[in-house]
Design an enzyme around this catalytic site. Structure first.
Site, mmCIF file in Angstrom:
data_model
loop_
_atom_site.group_PDB
_atom_site.id
_atom_site.type_symbol
_atom_site.label_atom_id
_atom_site.label_comp_id
_atom_site.label_asym_id
_atom_site.label_seq_id
_atom_site.Cartn_x
_atom_site.Cartn_y
_atom_site.Cartn_z
ATOM 1 N N GLY A 1 11.258 -8.715 18.252
ATOM 2 C CA GLY A 1 10.471 -9.500 19.268
ATOM 3 C C GLY A 1 9.094 -9.753 18.345
ATOM 4 O O GLY A 1 9.200 -9.836 17.226
ATOM 5 N N ASN B 1 -4.033 -14.587 22.353
ATOM 6 C CA ASN B 1 -2.699 -13.928 22.479
ATOM 7 C C ASN B 1 -2.141 -13.822 24.248
ATOM 8 O O ASN B 1 -3.032 -13.619 24.947
ATOM 9 C CB ASN B 1 -2.633 -12.453 21.902
ATOM 10 C CG ASN B 1 -1.559 -11.941 21.580
ATOM 11 O OD1 ASN B 1 -0.460 -12.718 21.416
ATOM 12 N ND2 ASN B 1 -1.177 -10.866 21.958
ATOM 13 N N LYS C 1 -4.653 3.542 22.624
ATOM 14 C CA LYS C 1 -4.161 2.315 22.789
ATOM 15 C C LYS C 1 -3.658 1.928 24.270
ATOM 16 O O LYS C 1 -3.477 0.845 24.759
ATOM 17 C CB LYS C 1 -2.737 2.293 21.717
ATOM 18 C CG LYS C 1 -1.932 1.054 21.911
ATOM 19 C CD LYS C 1 -2.762 -0.272 21.209
ATOM 20 C CE LYS C 1 -2.019 -1.413 21.505
ATOM 21 N NZ LYS C 1 -0.362 -1.647 20.892
ATOM 22 N N SER D 1 2.133 -8.914 25.626
ATOM 23 C CA SER D 1 3.360 -8.589 25.621
ATOM 24 C C SER D 1 3.974 -8.565 27.058
ATOM 25 O O SER D 1 5.131 -8.943 27.275
ATOM 26 C CB SER D 1 3.660 -7.144 24.905
ATOM 27 O OG SER D 1 2.898 -6.228 25.358
HETATM 28 O O1 PAF Z 1 0.708 -5.370 24.381
HETATM 29 C C1 PAF Z 1 0.014 -6.314 23.827
HETATM 30 O O2 PAF Z 1 -0.050 -7.524 24.137
HETATM 31 C C2 PAF Z 1 -0.895 -5.763 22.680
HETATM 32 O O3 PAF Z 1 -0.888 -4.518 22.639
HETATM 33 C C3 PAF Z 1 -2.347 -6.151 22.949
HETATM 34 C C4 PAF Z 1 -3.217 -5.126 21.923
HETATM 35 C C5 PAF Z 1 -2.742 -6.036 24.170
HETATM 36 C C6 PAF Z 1 -2.686 -7.592 22.612
HETATM 37 O O4 PAF Z 1 -2.161 -8.625 23.402
#
Ligand code: PAF
Length: 310
Positions: A9, A253, A185, A256
Site C-alpha cells: 500500500g 494527502n 495517533k 488512508s
Molecule cells: O491514515 C492516514 O491517512 C494518516 O495516518 C494521516 C496521518 C491521517 C495522514 O493522512
C-alpha cells in the site's frame, strides 16, 4: 539489517522505496501474485510533494517467503488483515526476526503479540502522509515523524532500526511509551479519517469548513474522555491544535480511509472510531459523534461492497 515490508500500500511502498534508495536490503511482500509480477517488472514510482522529479526504484516483490531471512518484518497491511498475514508469516519466520507495526488503529500490536509469541514485537506510529495513485505509484504528500518502541524490548535492535529509518530520510526516534503514542495517533486518525472518507475532502481542506472543524473537535472531545479514564498520557498537550497541525502538514494527502473508499475497499473504521466506541462502552462513556461517524462510513462501505449504489 534486512527488511521485509508486508503490504504494498501507500505506506509499504513509501518505506520500501526510501529504504532501498538509502542502500538497505529490502523486499516487499504482496499476497496478490499478479500485482507482485507487475511491481517486480515496473518497480515503485515515488513522487515527492513540491519536487518535480519522480524516482523509480526496483524492489524484489515476493508472494511468500523471501530469499533472505529478514531481521525486521515491517507490517503495513490494513488492520483487518493483520491476523491473516501474521499467521502466514509465522510458518517460516525465525525467532531472531523482529516484527514492527506502523499501522493505524487499535489492536494490531496485541494481534501480533498473540501470533508471534517468541519474536520481538515492536509498535510504532508514523505521520508520513502518502497516497497510492496506482500499483506501486506513491505520492509522498507530507512529511511527518515516526516513533518506534518500546526501547526496553531490545535496545540495540530498536536503535539500529531508528538509524536505518533516519538514513532513509524518515525522521525517527525511539520511545518507551508506545501505548500513549498509539493513542496519540488514534486521536489524529479518528478526527481526520472518517470525515475525509465521508466528505471526500483532502486532509488540509477539513480546516476550510466550519462543520468539519466542529466535528473534529467533537470527536477529539469524546476520545479525550477515554484517554483520561484510562490514564493515557498523550504525547501532546493540545489535541485539537495537534490534529489541525497534522491536517496542515499532510494537507494535500488523501487520507488512508478516503483512499479505501475511493477504491471501494473495506476501511479501518472498526479499528479507529469503532474501536473507540467499544472502549467507551466498557467505561460507560458516551461517544455519539464517533458512533455516528462509524455508522456513516459503514453505510458507505455497505453501499459499494454490496454494489447497491451503482
Ligand atoms: O491514515 C492516514 O491517512 C494518516 O495516518 C494521516 C496521518 C491521517 C495522514 O493522512
Amino acid at each position: 539489517m534486512r527488511f521485509l515490508i508486508v503490504g504494498p500500500g501507500a505506506m509499504g511502498c513509501l518505506f520500501a522505496a526510501h529504504l532501498k534508495r538509502s542502500g538497505t536490503d529490502v523486499a516487499l511482500m504482496d499476497h496478490n501474485s499478479e500485482r507482485a509480477y507487475f511491481l517486480n517488472s515496473n518497480g515503485i514510482k515515488l513522487t515527492e510533494k513540491d519536487k518535480d522529479n519522480v524516482f523509480n526504484i526496483k524492489i524484489p516483490v515476493v508472494t511468500g517467503r523471501p530469499e533472505f531471512n529478514p531481521d525486521v518484518i515491517l507490517v503495513c497491511v490494513k488492520a483487518n488483515q493483520t491476523k491473516a498475514v501474521s499467521r502466514t508469516i509465522k510458518n517460516w519466520i525465525t525467532t531472531d526476526t523482529a516484527v514492527l507495526t506502523l499501522q493505524n488503529g487499535l489492536g494490531n500490536m496485541e494481534v501480533l503479540e498473540s501470533v508471534f509469541k517468541t519474536n520481538i514485537v515492536l509498535g510504532g506510529i508514523t505521520s508520513e502522509g502518502a497516497t497510492l495513485k496506482g500499483p506501486g505509484c506513491v505520492f509522498h504528500a507530507g512529511r511527518g515523524q515516526t516513533v518506534i518502541g518500546p526501547k526496553v524490548r531490545n535496545r540495540l535492535l530498536v536503535k539500529d532500526i531508528v538509524s536505518v529509518f533516519n538514513d532513509a530520510g524518515f525522521d525517527t526516534t525511539a520511545a518507551d511509551n508506545i501505548v500513549d503514542l498509539m493513542w496519540g495517533k488514534l486521536v489524529v486518525n479518528a478526527a481526520i479519517n472518517p470525515l475525509t472518507a465521508i466528505t471526500g475532502l483532502k486532509n488540509g481542506a477539513l480546516l476550510d469548513h466550519e462543520g468539519t472543524k466542529i466535528l473534529m473537535e467533537r470527536v477529539i472531545f469524546e476520545v479525550m474522555k477515554i484517554v483520561t479514564a484510562k490514564g493515557i498520557d498523550l504525547p501532546y498537550s493540545d489535541p485539537v491544535g495537534h490534529v489541525q497541525d497534522v491536517c496542515r502538514a499532510t494537507g494535500s494527502n488523501i487520507s488512508s480511509m478516503l483512499q479505501d473508499v475511493l477504491k471501494r475497499r473495506l476501511t479501518e473504521i472498526d479499528y479507529i472510531n469503532g474501536a473507540i466506541v467499544k472502549e467507551a462502552e466498557a467505561l460507560d462513556i458516551d461517544t455519539p459523534v464517533n458512533r455516528a461517524l462509524t455508522l456513516f462510513v459503514k453505510i458507505i462501505e455497505k453501499g459499494y461492497l454490496k454494489n447497491d449504489l451503482s
